[in-house]
Design a protein around this motif. Sequence first.
Motif, PDB file in Angstrom:
ATOM      1  N   THR A  52       0.818  -1.218   0.000  1.00 27.42           N
ATOM      2  CA  THR A  52       0.000   0.000   0.000  1.00 27.42           C
ATOM      3  C   THR A  52       0.850   1.267   0.000  1.00 27.42           C
ATOM      4  O   THR A  52       0.377   2.334  -0.382  1.00 27.42           O
ATOM      5  CB  THR A  52      -0.951   0.017   1.214  1.00 27.42           C
ATOM      6  OG1 THR A  52      -0.183  -0.171   2.402  1.00 27.42           O
ATOM      7  CG2 THR A  52      -1.988  -1.087   1.111  1.00 27.42           C
ATOM      8  N   GLY A  53       2.094   1.148   0.436  1.00 26.65           N
ATOM      9  CA  GLY A  53       2.969   2.315   0.440  1.00 26.65           C
ATOM     10  C   GLY A  53       4.377   1.907   0.821  1.00 26.65           C
ATOM     11  O   GLY A  53       4.596   0.804   1.343  1.00 26.65           O
ATOM     12  N   ALA A  70       5.904   7.008  -0.988  1.00 27.81           N
ATOM     13  CA  ALA A  70       4.742   7.024  -1.883  1.00 27.81           C
ATOM     14  C   ALA A  70       3.688   6.059  -1.365  1.00 27.81           C
ATOM     15  O   ALA A  70       3.996   5.022  -0.777  1.00 27.81           O
ATOM     16  CB  ALA A  70       5.150   6.635  -3.302  1.00 27.81           C
ATOM     17  N   VAL A  71       2.448   6.429  -1.617  1.00 22.66           N
ATOM     18  CA  VAL A  71       1.294   5.647  -1.180  1.00 22.66           C
ATOM     19  C   VAL A  71       0.398   5.411  -2.397  1.00 22.66           C
ATOM     20  O   VAL A  71       0.280   6.292  -3.270  1.00 22.66           O
ATOM     21  CB  VAL A  71       0.545   6.423  -0.058  1.00 22.66           C
ATOM     22  CG1 VAL A  71      -0.801   5.796   0.250  1.00 22.66           C
ATOM     23  CG2 VAL A  71       1.409   6.495   1.198  1.00 22.66           C
ATOM     24  N   ARG A  73      -2.616   5.278  -4.937  1.00 21.97           N
ATOM     25  CA  ARG A  73      -3.585   6.367  -5.163  1.00 21.97           C
ATOM     26  C   ARG A  73      -4.934   6.133  -4.473  1.00 21.97           C
ATOM     27  O   ARG A  73      -5.601   7.072  -4.082  1.00 21.97           O
ATOM     28  CB  ARG A  73      -3.803   6.563  -6.668  1.00 21.97           C
ATOM     29  CG  ARG A  73      -2.609   7.196  -7.334  1.00 21.97           C
ATOM     30  CD  ARG A  73      -2.823   7.442  -8.823  1.00 21.97           C
ATOM     31  NE  ARG A  73      -1.611   8.017  -9.412  1.00 21.97           N
ATOM     32  CZ  ARG A  73      -0.552   7.313  -9.765  1.00 21.97           C
ATOM     33  NH1 ARG A  73      -0.558   5.987  -9.641  1.00 21.97           N
ATOM     34  NH2 ARG A  73       0.507   7.905 -10.270  1.00 21.97           N
ATOM     35  N   LEU A  76      -4.802   7.159  -0.387  1.00 23.11           N
ATOM     36  CA  LEU A  76      -4.281   8.428   0.114  1.00 23.11           C
ATOM     37  C   LEU A  76      -5.144   8.957   1.249  1.00 23.11           C
ATOM     38  O   LEU A  76      -6.344   8.695   1.325  1.00 23.11           O
ATOM     39  CB  LEU A  76      -4.236   9.458  -1.025  1.00 23.11           C
ATOM     40  CG  LEU A  76      -3.222   9.147  -2.138  1.00 23.11           C
ATOM     41  CD1 LEU A  76      -3.413  10.085  -3.321  1.00 23.11           C
ATOM     42  CD2 LEU A  76      -1.796   9.208  -1.620  1.00 23.11           C
ATOM     43  N   ARG A  77      -4.494   9.686   2.135  1.00 23.53           N
ATOM     44  CA  ARG A  77      -5.169  10.395   3.243  1.00 23.53           C
ATOM     45  C   ARG A  77      -5.810   9.441   4.245  1.00 23.53           C
ATOM     46  O   ARG A  77      -6.812   9.755   4.853  1.00 23.53           O
ATOM     47  CB  ARG A  77      -6.208  11.347   2.638  1.00 23.53           C
ATOM     48  CG  ARG A  77      -6.351  12.698   3.328  1.00 23.53           C
ATOM     49  CD  ARG A  77      -5.137  13.577   3.184  1.00 23.53           C
ATOM     50  NE  ARG A  77      -5.203  14.703   4.094  1.00 23.53           N
ATOM     51  CZ  ARG A  77      -5.624  15.912   3.738  1.00 23.53           C
ATOM     52  NH1 ARG A  77      -5.999  16.150   2.499  1.00 23.53           N
ATOM     53  NH2 ARG A  77      -5.649  16.875   4.632  1.00 23.53           N
ATOM     54  N   LYS A  78      -5.208   8.256   4.370  1.00 25.74           N
ATOM     55  CA  LYS A  78      -5.714   7.297   5.358  1.00 25.74           C
ATOM     56  C   LYS A  78      -4.641   6.961   6.398  1.00 25.74           C
ATOM     57  O   LYS A  78      -4.741   5.967   7.103  1.00 25.74           O
ATOM     58  CB  LYS A  78      -6.174   6.010   4.665  1.00 25.74           C
ATOM     59  CG  LYS A  78      -7.367   6.203   3.734  1.00 25.74           C
ATOM     60  CD  LYS A  78      -7.840   4.872   3.208  1.00 25.74           C
ATOM     61  CE  LYS A  78      -8.847   5.010   2.077  1.00 25.74           C
ATOM     62  NZ  LYS A  78     -10.019   5.819   2.393  1.00 25.74           N
ATOM     63  N   ALA A  81       1.176   6.895   5.010  1.00 18.67           N
ATOM     64  CA  ALA A  81       2.508   7.517   5.053  1.00 18.67           C
ATOM     65  C   ALA A  81       2.901   7.884   6.478  1.00 18.67           C
ATOM     66  O   ALA A  81       4.070   7.754   6.862  1.00 18.67           O
ATOM     67  CB  ALA A  81       2.535   8.756   4.152  1.00 18.67           C
ATOM     68  N   THR A 110       1.408  18.791  -1.668  1.00 20.17           N
ATOM     69  CA  THR A 110       0.876  17.679  -0.865  1.00 20.17           C
ATOM     70  C   THR A 110       1.975  17.106   0.029  1.00 20.17           C
ATOM     71  O   THR A 110       1.787  16.938   1.242  1.00 20.17           O
ATOM     72  CB  THR A 110       0.332  16.569  -1.782  1.00 20.17           C
ATOM     73  OG1 THR A 110      -0.711  17.113  -2.568  1.00 20.17           O
ATOM     74  CG2 THR A 110      -0.190  15.395  -0.987  1.00 20.17           C
ATOM     75  N   PHE A 114       2.395  17.178   4.059  1.00 19.29           N
ATOM     76  CA  PHE A 114       2.585  15.938   4.824  1.00 19.29           C
ATOM     77  C   PHE A 114       3.823  16.048   5.721  1.00 19.29           C
ATOM     78  O   PHE A 114       3.768  15.734   6.914  1.00 19.29           O
ATOM     79  CB  PHE A 114       2.715  14.741   3.875  1.00 19.29           C
ATOM     80  CG  PHE A 114       3.256  13.520   4.549  1.00 19.29           C
ATOM     81  CD1 PHE A 114       2.483  12.804   5.451  1.00 19.29           C
ATOM     82  CD2 PHE A 114       4.559  13.104   4.328  1.00 19.29           C
ATOM     83  CE1 PHE A 114       2.991  11.697   6.121  1.00 19.29           C
ATOM     84  CE2 PHE A 114       5.082  12.001   4.977  1.00 19.29           C
ATOM     85  CZ  PHE A 114       4.286  11.295   5.878  1.00 19.29           C
TER      86      PHE A 114
END
Length: 150
Positions: A52-53, A70-71, A73, A76-78, A81, A110, A114
């Motif tokens: 997943t990343g 990198a994560v 697509r 993202l935002r879960k 990272a 972004t 982060f």
Amino acid sequence: MIIDRSALNSVKSGIESLGFEHFGTSVRSFMESLENDGRYVLFCSMNDGVLTGYLIISVVCDEAEVIQIAVGRDLLRKGVATGLIKECFEYLQKRSVISLFLEVRVSNVTAISFYEKTGFVVTGMRKNYYSDPVEDAIIMSMRLCCHCSG
Ligand SMILES: CC(C)(COP(=O)(O)OP(=O)(O)OC[C@H]1O[C@@H](n2cnc3c(N)ncnc32)[C@H](O)[C@@H]1OP(=O)(O)O)[C@@H](O)C(=O)NCCC(=O)NCCS
């Protein structure tokens, strides 16, 4: 690169399927060039056997650098990272590394957001650091001992 060798092939194809590039080459060939270099450490996030990343750092003496994070697509935002960087902090603190830095494209708002959320601060700029397209880099860093107590 420190990783369970038996897992390396599945991680490499997983990273490839995330679809990111590194310095104009595929991440797979980038990773192959790192495989026999002990400075590099790879952190992976897996879900049901699917990558997943990932996060790649290099460590030299008491200083470390984020090479890439990198994560996927769809994920993202879960917090993927954030989980990777926390694992990295724990690893570096155990190795008594005191500072972690990185370069990021000025346009990558972004990633900058982060890194700021994670505790990095802007410490400098490198003019025309990137090519294709040419762009300045922001340097961000953090003191890991400060992060511990913070
Ligand atoms: C940067 C990246 C790794 C972040 O991964 P992520 O798993 O989505 O990040 P997280 O869910 O852990 O986010 C943690 C915090 O970062 C910030 N953040 C993450 N994505 C953001 C976005 N699109 N916009 C603004 N802030 C963002 C937020 O503060 C977020 O906290 P919140 O969701 O509680 O507001 C991901 O966007 C990515 O893979 N980007 C492409 C590759 C890249 O540019 N890598 C960096 C250069 S090597």
